[in-house]
Every structure is written in C-alpha cells, then in structure tokens.
Scaffold this active site. Structure first.
Site, mmCIF file in Angstrom:
data_model
loop_
_atom_site.group_PDB
_atom_site.id
_atom_site.type_symbol
_atom_site.label_atom_id
_atom_site.label_comp_id
_atom_site.label_asym_id
_atom_site.label_seq_id
_atom_site.Cartn_x
_atom_site.Cartn_y
_atom_site.Cartn_z
ATOM 1 N N LYS A 117 0.853 -1.190 0.000
ATOM 2 C CA LYS A 117 0.000 0.000 0.000
ATOM 3 C C LYS A 117 0.889 1.240 0.000
ATOM 4 O O LYS A 117 1.780 1.388 0.847
ATOM 5 C CB LYS A 117 -0.899 0.014 1.237
ATOM 6 C CG LYS A 117 -1.908 -1.140 1.286
ATOM 7 C CD LYS A 117 -3.065 -0.904 0.337
ATOM 8 C CE LYS A 117 -4.178 -1.904 0.568
ATOM 9 N NZ LYS A 117 -5.345 -1.650 -0.290
ATOM 10 N N LYS A 128 -14.386 -6.588 -6.226
ATOM 11 C CA LYS A 128 -14.615 -6.836 -4.799
ATOM 12 C C LYS A 128 -16.054 -7.310 -4.627
ATOM 13 O O LYS A 128 -16.999 -6.634 -5.058
ATOM 14 C CB LYS A 128 -14.378 -5.560 -3.989
ATOM 15 C CG LYS A 128 -12.971 -4.981 -4.114
ATOM 16 C CD LYS A 128 -12.004 -5.674 -3.181
ATOM 17 C CE LYS A 128 -10.595 -5.105 -3.284
ATOM 18 N NZ LYS A 128 -10.476 -3.718 -2.820
#
Length: 336
Positions: free
Chosen positions: A154, A251
């Site tokens: 990230k 997702k």
C-alpha cells in the site's frame, strides 16, 4: 429457510493503514441461511469509503426478512435478482446474503462451490499478502514476519519510491502496488518507470476513481499494467474500464456478491482485461467464498483473514500464497 445475522469486531494483528485511513478493528456482518439441516455463510464488512455500517446492513436485511426466508430452493441467479430489487442501495448486505445462499445451495447439492460451477482448480493463482503503509522499518519487519512469494504494498505517500527501494533489499518476492487513488497522472507514469525496475508486477488504482481522462492517459503511457479497483464497482463499470485499464479488481462486497462477480469476470475476459478479485479485511467466511472463483482469475488478493489477530471461522487455508480448500461442501466454512 431461516436467516441469522451476527455482528463481529475483527481484531487486527497490526494497525492497518492505507492512504485514506488506519484501523485496529474491522466491524463485520455474518449472514447464516439455514434450510433442511444445512447452513450457508456470507460476510460483508463495514467501509467508511462506501458509507456502509453493520447496523445499516442489519436493518436492511431485517426489512426483507420474510422475503428472504420464503425464497428457499431458487437458483442463486434467481435469488440474487429478487434480492437485488430490494437491496440495490446496499450492495454490501446483498453480498453477504448472496454468498450465504450460494454456499447453502452448493451444500444441498453435495458439492463444493467450484464443483457446482464446473471450475477446475489445477491452475489456481497464488494470493498476495498486503503490507499496509507504515514506517519503512515496520513495513520491512512485517515482510520478515511472514515471508511470501507476492506482496501487495500500500502506497500513496511522498516517499513511495524510497519505500519500495528499501523493501526490495529484503526480498526477491513479486511486488504489486496499490496507491488507493493517491497519485496523479504524471506521478503515476513517472512512478511506473521506477517501480518496474524494482520488480513491480502492476499498479492498482493509482488515481481517483472518476478521473477517466487521466486513466486513459496513463493506460496509453504507463510501462506497467494498471488494474482498476475503485473505478470498477458494479457490473456496468467493467465496460467503462476497457481501454482505460489493463485489468479489473472485483470486490464481492462492492458488486453485490459471487453471482454478479462471476458475470463481471466473464465480461472482463471477453474485453481482454485481466481478472482479479480482491478482499476486504475480513474473516475466513468471505475469504473462503473468494477461493472458489480462483480458477477464473489471473490474480487474487485474499489475505484478509491472515491480517486478523483471531479468525471467527474455519474454511480455506493459505500457506505461502497457496490456497487449500476445506473438505466440506459449499464454501467449506464453519463458524468457530
């Protein structure tokens, strides 16, 4: 069919930070559907970016409890269409419900979910393991804590290249970068050049979701593939991503569950897009559902349960990126 709703606060091993927020606990909703001695399980987590909370999901499901409980025996596709009519404003709740119903349906058929779908699992991709934003020392220590073949890192800071440069000194693993909408056009194109030299496989959602002109520019000039995440939420978004991204990260909670995700994967393939499914920080309930989509995917990010201090369920197991299915049918989940 009986609907049972449970709420959990999933404690994380470490504070988890992305470009937008930091968390130590992840609120999660578990749906159980019971019928004929079988139980199916589904999950959806809260998410401030999408204004989703466990109390809201619970309320939305309870409003249509009688409709849900009267829908036993329908195919998952028919069930999803009916529930979508009532839950189109709450795709997270719809996801948990759809996941539980698919699990229940396959268990009644005496099959694992991937078997019910006629998928073969010989060439399943490995999952990455996520390293959240932290000090470089902490990020290095997280990698050393769990050696892994693929790391998802990230980013979205002012020292992104320096971070990856330092992390590269400590592993030969494949790197994937997720900037969570934290970069601009020129920054993405420039960073891609440096990151490719550092063994990065692709960039996930480097820019804001609605910056379609920017995405098109980056698509033309980036030396690394770009995978859509926040820009690809529901089924209609897959076609929009064509010629703007090289692939899509689907997702389940955002699109409304396994049923629409399977359609999105097929459409992405037809458009020549790479296919990926990602997870939230969720328990083995949600992670085990994702596992049954693996035969259709190029990439997968299903490490959510590995980030927890304590899991609430048993299901698939993951070792060094490789997924092993439960011996149980459906998604193979059992609550602890």
């Amino acid at each position: 069919m009986e609907l049972i709703i449970r709420a959990y606060d999933l404690k994380l091993k470490h504070t988890f930070t992305i470009s937008r927020e930091s968390i130590d606990f992840q609120p999660s909703l578990i749906v159980e559907l019971k019928s004929e001695g079988f139980s199916g399980f589904g999950e959806a987590t809260s998410n401030p970016y999408y204004n989703t909370t466990v109390p809201v999901m619970t309320e939305d499901l309870n409003k249509i409890r009688s409709i849900i409980e009267d829908s036993d025996g329908e195919t998952p596709e028919v069930f999803w269409n009916k529930m979508h009519f009532h839950l189109k404003e709450d795709m997270f709740a719809l996801c948990a419900l759809d996941m539980a119903y698919n699990d229940l349906y396959a268990r009644k058929k005496g099959k694992k979910l991937y078997e019910y779908w006629n998928y073969t699992i010989e060439n399943n991709p490995l999952t990455d393991y996520t390293i959240g934003i932290a000090s470089i020392d902490k990020m290095v220590s997280k990698m050393k804590e769990l050696p892994w073949p693929i790391y998802k890192i990230k980013l979205g800071t002012h020292e992104d290249i320096a971070i990856v440069t330092e992390l590269r000194k400590h592993t030969n693993a494949i790197f994937r970068i997720d900037a969570n909408c934290g970069w601009g056009v020129e920054e993405t194109i420039r960073n891609a050049i440096a990151l490719k030299k550092l063994g990065v496989e692709f960039l996930e959602q480097p820019m804001k979701a609605d910056n379609w002109e920017g995405h098109k520019e980056v698509f033309k000039h980036s030396v690394l593939p770009i995978i859509a995440d926040e820009s690809c939420i529901i089924e209609e978004d897959v076609a929009k991503c064509h010629n703007h991204f090289h692939g899509v990260n689907i997702k389940l909670v955002k699109c409304g569950g396994l049923t629409p995700a399977r359609r999105m994967i097929q459409e992405a393939k037809q458009l020549g897009l790479k296919t990926m499914v990602g997870c939230m920080t969720e328990s083995s309930v949600g992670i085990s559902a994702i596992a049954h989509l693996l035969p259709q995917l190029n990439y997968v990010d299903m490490d959510g349960a590995l980030l927890l201090a304590e899991d609430i369920a048993n299901g698939v197991t993951i070792k060094h990126g490789k997924i092993t299915y439960s011996e149980l049918n459906g998604t193979g989940v059992v609550l602890k």
